[in-house]
Design a protein around this motif. Structure first.
Motif, PDB file in Angstrom:
ATOM      1  N   ARG A 113       5.125  -2.134  -6.864  1.00  0.00           N
ATOM      2  CA  ARG A 113       5.426  -0.725  -6.608  1.00  0.00           C
ATOM      3  C   ARG A 113       4.344   0.227  -7.089  1.00  0.00           C
ATOM      4  O   ARG A 113       4.423   1.428  -6.860  1.00  0.00           O
ATOM      5  N   ASP A 334       8.247   6.764  -2.490  1.00  0.00           N
ATOM      6  CA  ASP A 334       8.613   6.368  -1.130  1.00  0.00           C
ATOM      7  C   ASP A 334       9.167   7.568  -0.384  1.00  0.00           C
ATOM      8  O   ASP A 334       9.283   8.666  -0.925  1.00  0.00           O
ATOM      9  N   ALA A 335       9.493   7.346   0.878  1.00  0.00           N
ATOM     10  CA  ALA A 335       9.986   8.428   1.707  1.00  0.00           C
ATOM     11  C   ALA A 335      11.277   9.012   1.138  1.00  0.00           C
ATOM     12  O   ALA A 335      12.083   8.308   0.540  1.00  0.00           O
ATOM     13  N   ASP A 337      13.655  10.331   2.940  1.00  0.00           N
ATOM     14  CA  ASP A 337      14.770  10.017   3.838  1.00  0.00           C
ATOM     15  C   ASP A 337      14.700   8.560   4.266  1.00  0.00           C
ATOM     16  O   ASP A 337      13.972   8.217   5.208  1.00  0.00           O
ATOM     17  N   PRO A 338      15.415   7.640   3.610  1.00  0.00           N
ATOM     18  CA  PRO A 338      15.342   6.221   3.953  1.00  0.00           C
ATOM     19  C   PRO A 338      16.145   5.860   5.195  1.00  0.00           C
ATOM     20  O   PRO A 338      16.177   4.722   5.602  1.00  0.00           O
ATOM     21  N   PRO A 342      13.888   2.214  10.777  1.00  0.00           N
ATOM     22  CA  PRO A 342      13.046   1.275  10.033  1.00  0.00           C
ATOM     23  C   PRO A 342      12.015   0.579  10.896  1.00  0.00           C
ATOM     24  O   PRO A 342      11.003   0.123  10.408  1.00  0.00           O
ATOM     25  N   GLU A 418       6.906  10.830   5.491  1.00  0.00           N
ATOM     26  CA  GLU A 418       8.356  10.875   5.624  1.00  0.00           C
ATOM     27  C   GLU A 418       8.940   9.516   6.013  1.00  0.00           C
ATOM     28  O   GLU A 418      10.151   9.380   6.189  1.00  0.00           O
ATOM     29  N   PRO A 420       9.422   5.353   5.215  1.00  0.00           N
ATOM     30  CA  PRO A 420       9.336   4.332   4.159  1.00  0.00           C
ATOM     31  C   PRO A 420       8.055   3.517   4.322  1.00  0.00           C
ATOM     32  O   PRO A 420       7.710   3.115   5.432  1.00  0.00           O
ATOM     33  N   ARG A 421       7.356   3.297   3.218  1.00  0.00           N
ATOM     34  CA  ARG A 421       6.084   2.572   3.288  1.00  0.00           C
ATOM     35  C   ARG A 421       6.250   1.189   3.924  1.00  0.00           C
ATOM     36  O   ARG A 421       5.402   0.742   4.692  1.00  0.00           O
ATOM     37  N   GLN A 422       7.336   0.519   3.576  1.00  0.00           N
ATOM     38  CA  GLN A 422       7.528  -0.833   4.083  1.00  0.00           C
ATOM     39  C   GLN A 422       7.613  -0.868   5.603  1.00  0.00           C
ATOM     40  O   GLN A 422       7.005  -1.719   6.258  1.00  0.00           O
ATOM     41  N   SER A 423       8.368   0.078   6.178  1.00  0.00           N
ATOM     42  CA  SER A 423       8.507   0.086   7.636  1.00  0.00           C
ATOM     43  C   SER A 423       7.201   0.492   8.303  1.00  0.00           C
ATOM     44  O   SER A 423       6.862   0.000   9.382  1.00  0.00           O
TER      45      SER A 423
END
Length: 589
Positions: A113, A334-335, A337-338, A342, A418, A420-423
């Motif tokens: 992280r 992270d964003a 708004d999760p 995705p 805005e 999520p980094r993962q997506s």
């Protein structure tokens, strides 16, 4: 650092340690229970021995029956005490093991992280030393604390009560002298803490240096820097030795100093107690005096142990403080708004817009300034320019390894901050110049991004990447074990496996950062064909030094000093006779 700040930091560290310990409440309660049994057993023995002394004193007054009874009871008490101590140590070991396991899990989770910038600025060896060595030293200090602190405190309290029941006057001698042990231990611990902290820091630097030297031995030997590296290591080694000797010396003073004080207590009790017993009207018997001497010894012994624990705990606290500072490092935000879609990279077209982007790694050194770029869905964008012009930095910004200082990067009209980094990152397939393979089989490395892939899918990806031919020639084929970082493969083979890994993912967008730099010309042509097929209909970014590899790009961005100075197709840029033309001609010179 001021003394006040040191105390505040130590207090904060201790509170965090308690948070980890509190998650093992059952084991903690069991440990305290068995510690209580252990102390109760050890305190019962002097009473039995005192009674045994009293029943054998005097001519023709020995009661063998009573002595045997006391011996049997003593054996039972010793057995119960031994079992209780074993179970207490078992609980303590399990509890410390759980704490260390949780700490290292949190550390690895933290690494995942942390911002890439944090990792780039710090030595790998220092981080490894923090997670491995510091936690190991902390666990040893914590185990010693659990093992000796509980029983020590309970023993002190228990013996004090029993001594007061036997004789208040002699007890006062013990109570008045023993606080000197605490003063000595406190004085030494203040001296040792900063030494142990410096020892932990120096050990981390040494680990980082060793990591660099072992990982880059070829470079060290190629430039003949062995002697210089040995001198540099020797200097750090001497510094660590000097600090360690000081820390060990001061911490070693604690135990003999407190033992000397405790011996004075024991001698005082013996002399004063003997004077009381010899009086005709004395209420204290010889057996009670022997019992009191035993209690005085038991009372002072924990002070020796606790003083040793304090010295060791200073080292553990310094290492724990270093670990928690790492754990408190600011994480990658992270964003907000999760709930956003995705699969944004796969569902949308892949339009990329950079609006007046400015970025620099350090404020005083400007890099990318007011950078604007519009990339249409499915376009193939090549980025060229001299070293340090901002090519790889642009890729870092697209992947959000770093966030822009000013401006915005939009994916299909949505600011990537805005998302999520993962997506976002799962929408890209990356092949970098620096190859990375984990220790494991070839199959596991190709399926790194998709562990559920079938053998057929893995082989199909390897064939597309032109890696299948050399894989089947390996001793165990796809089950061949790869050494750490691919040590038993050539650079070209490692690169082919990295390409196969991306081929298997079939990502909607691609980033190729010098992806064919380690591959021979013949294989490169095959890879280019595979990439052409893979990039069909996908937005792709290609960073290249060899300009011959980007002729088919829809758009070529020519960067210099963080700015786009030319833009167009290969033919258009050559016709302009500008900077791109110079770069292109220079590679044939």
């Amino acid at each position: 650092m001021s003394e006040k700040k040191k105390k505040e930091r130590n207090k904060a560290t201790f509170c965090k340690i308690l948070q980890y310990i509190s998650k093992n409440k059952v084991l903690l309660a069991l440990s305290l229970f068995f510690a209580l049994l252990t102390v109760a057993g050890s305190l019962s023995l002097p009473i039995l021995f005192g009674e045994a002394v009293d029943v054998i004193i005097g001519e023709n007054q020995v009661s063998f029956e009573e002595v045997m009874k006391l011996i049997v009871i003593g054996i039972v008490v010793i057995a119960v005490t031994a079992v209780s101590q074993f179970l207490m140590n078992l609980c303590n070991n399990r509890m410390v093991g759980n704490v260390v396991e949780r700490m290292r899990k949190d550390a690895i989770r933290k690494v995942q992280r942390l911002p890439i910038g944090y990792i780039d600025r710090r030595s790998t060896g220092e981080m490894i030393s923090c997670i491995i060595s510091d936690v190991e030293v902390f666990s040893e200090g914590l185990l010693m604390g659990f093992t000796q602190l509980f029983t020590g405190v309970l023993t002190i309290l228990g013996t004090l009560v029993f001594m007061l029941m036997i004789d208040v006057r002699v007890t006062l001698i013990v109570v008045l002298v023993t606080p000197l042990s605490f003063f000595v231990a406190s004085f030494v611990s203040k001296k040792t803490f900063h030494l142990f902290a410096a020892q932990s820091e120096t050990r981390g630097r040494m680990t980082g240096f060793i990591d660099e030297m072992v990982g880059n031995q070829k470079v060290v030997r190629a430039f003949g820097r062995e002697e210089e590296c040995m001198e540099q290591f020797g200097e750090m080694n001497r510094e660590l030795q000097k600090i360690s000797l000081k820390a060990i010396f001061f911490s070693s003073l604690t135990n003999p100093s407190t033992r000397f004080i405790n011996s004075l207590v024991y001698a005082g009790v013996g002399v004063f107690g003997a004077m009381i017993v010899m009086k005709p009207d004395s209420l204290m018997t010889v057996g009670e005096l022997s019992c009191f001497l035993s209690y005085a010894n038991q009372y002072t012994k924990p002070f020796n142990e606790i003083s040793g624990v304090i010295a060791e705990f200073q080292n553990a606290l310094a290492c724990a403080g270093n670990f928690f500072r790492f754990l408190d490092a600011k994480e990658e935000p992270d964003a907000v708004d999760p709930v956003l879609e995705p699969e944004v990279g796969r569902k949308k077209s892949g339009s990329i817009t950079l609006q007046d982007v400015s970025f620099s790694y350090v404020p005083e050194r400007k890099l990318i300034q007011n950078f604007t770029l519009q990339v249409k869905p499915g376009e193939r964008v090549a980025i060229v320019g001299p070293t340090g012009c901002g090519k790889t930095t642009l890729i870092n910004l697209l992947m959000r390894f770093y966030d822009v200082n000013e401006g915005a990067i939009l994916l299909d009209g949505c600011d990537i901050k805005e998302l999520p980094r993962q997506s976002l990152r799962s929408s890209y397939g990356m092949v970098l110049q620096e190859t990375w393979l984990k220790k494991g089989t070839i199959r596991e490395n190709i399926a790194f991004g998709n562990p559920d892939a079938t053998q057929e899918e893995i082989e199909a990806a390897a064939k597309k990447a032109h890696a299948h031919e050399f894989i089947v020639r390996m001793p165990q084929g796809y089950d061949t074990q790869i050494q750490e970082n691919g040590g038993n493969l050539s650079n070209g083979q490692k690169q082919l496996l990295c390409i196969a890994r991306v081929m298997l993912l079939d990502p909607p967008m691609l980033i190729l950062d010098e992806a064919t730099s380690s591959i021979d010309t013949r294989t490169e042509l095959k890879i280019q064909d595979a990439f052409t097929s893979l990039m069909q209909g996908r937005t792709s970014f290609i960073v290249a030094h060899r300009l011959s590899t980007i002729r088919n790009a829809n758009t070529i961005l020519v960067m210099k000093d963080g700015n786009i100075i030319e833009q167009g197709t290969h033919e258009e840029l050559l016709a302009q006779k500008g900077f791109y033309h110079e770069l292109y001609q220079a590679q044939w010179a």
